[in-house]
Design an enzyme around this catalytic site. Sequence first.
Site, PDB file in Angstrom:
ATOM      1  N   SER A 137       0.849  -1.181   0.000  1.00 16.51           N
ATOM      2  CA  SER A 137       0.000   0.000   0.000  1.00 16.51           C
ATOM      3  C   SER A 137       0.890   1.239   0.000  1.00 16.51           C
ATOM      4  O   SER A 137       2.044   1.183   0.452  1.00 16.51           O
ATOM      5  CB  SER A 137      -0.890   0.006   1.248  1.00 16.51           C
ATOM      6  OG  SER A 137      -1.471   1.282   1.475  1.00 16.51           O
ATOM      7  N   TYR A 139      -0.615  -0.883  10.262  1.00 14.16           N
ATOM      8  CA  TYR A 139      -0.801  -1.251   8.858  1.00 14.16           C
ATOM      9  C   TYR A 139       0.373  -0.790   7.995  1.00 14.16           C
ATOM     10  O   TYR A 139       0.892  -1.539   7.170  1.00 14.16           O
ATOM     11  CB  TYR A 139      -2.115  -0.636   8.376  1.00 14.16           C
ATOM     12  CG  TYR A 139      -2.463  -0.889   6.926  1.00 14.16           C
ATOM     13  CD1 TYR A 139      -2.957  -2.127   6.516  1.00 14.16           C
ATOM     14  CD2 TYR A 139      -2.340   0.122   5.981  1.00 14.16           C
ATOM     15  CE1 TYR A 139      -3.313  -2.349   5.196  1.00 14.16           C
ATOM     16  CE2 TYR A 139      -2.687  -0.089   4.657  1.00 14.16           C
ATOM     17  CZ  TYR A 139      -3.177  -1.326   4.270  1.00 14.16           C
ATOM     18  OH  TYR A 139      -3.524  -1.539   2.952  1.00 14.16           O
TER      19      TYR A 139
END
Length: 276
Positions: free
Chosen positions: A153, A166
């Site tokens: 990401s 994350y």
Amino acid sequence: MTKKLEGKVALVSGSGRGIGRSIALKLASEGARLVINDLDTEPAEETIALIREMGGEAVACVGNVTHTDFAERFVGTAVQEFKGLDIIINNAGYTWDNVIQKMTDEQWYAMLDCHLTAPFRILRAAQPVIKALSKSEMDTGQRVMRKVVNISSVAGLFGNAGQANYSTAKAGITGLTMTLAKEWGRLNVNVNCVAFGLIKTRLTHSAAAGETANIEGREIKVGVNPGLMAAMEQAIPLGRGGSPEEAAGAVYLFCQPESDYISGQTLMCTGGLTGV
């Protein structure tokens, strides 16, 4: 006309819905045989039904990728059902956000377990299978390229407020990608990574709906504040978030034969956004 992935065997984690489903359908459309994974049986079976409707082959391996026995089951399903293993897509994931001073150990480890430890275990379990297949092929003078695509990401590349867990996990997967590209090159395996920006799925739609995802009995809020979503889209040069099908296209780029000499790379699929 022969399909580009005809006869290939592909594992796609988290492929019962969203981006994972779109990846599975794209690979199936090019002739791959799929092992479909989801936490729940119903969405996995829905993906399998869609693949079979297009004339493809798919089986399910339902379960949580973070469970210690999952990786062996996942890889074993491919070998048992299709007698091979050619493509691994580490896609399963979700977010559980908080600012660092409020983030619990449970939140921290949940993200590392799902986004980093689970792919590590899957790839570790796959290595003996890939090594044996590669040796057999090379002994007969064949060069058969295999593909690993890990999903990262932009949060892992640039950080994102409220996502220390994350972002850290997604940064780690890029390191794992580069390392395995060096370890597995001799086995004729391309190992690459796709870092997504804003892709519109159930995890990124409006938080105003109050939807949650049940992960191992934990109700995790999903969605993005509508105002933040609008600002995010405005910052994207293409002016919009991507679709799951567009995300799948980026992954497919690394699965097709044209990428046989590309390895150890991270591709940003962001609509032109180069920083956050």
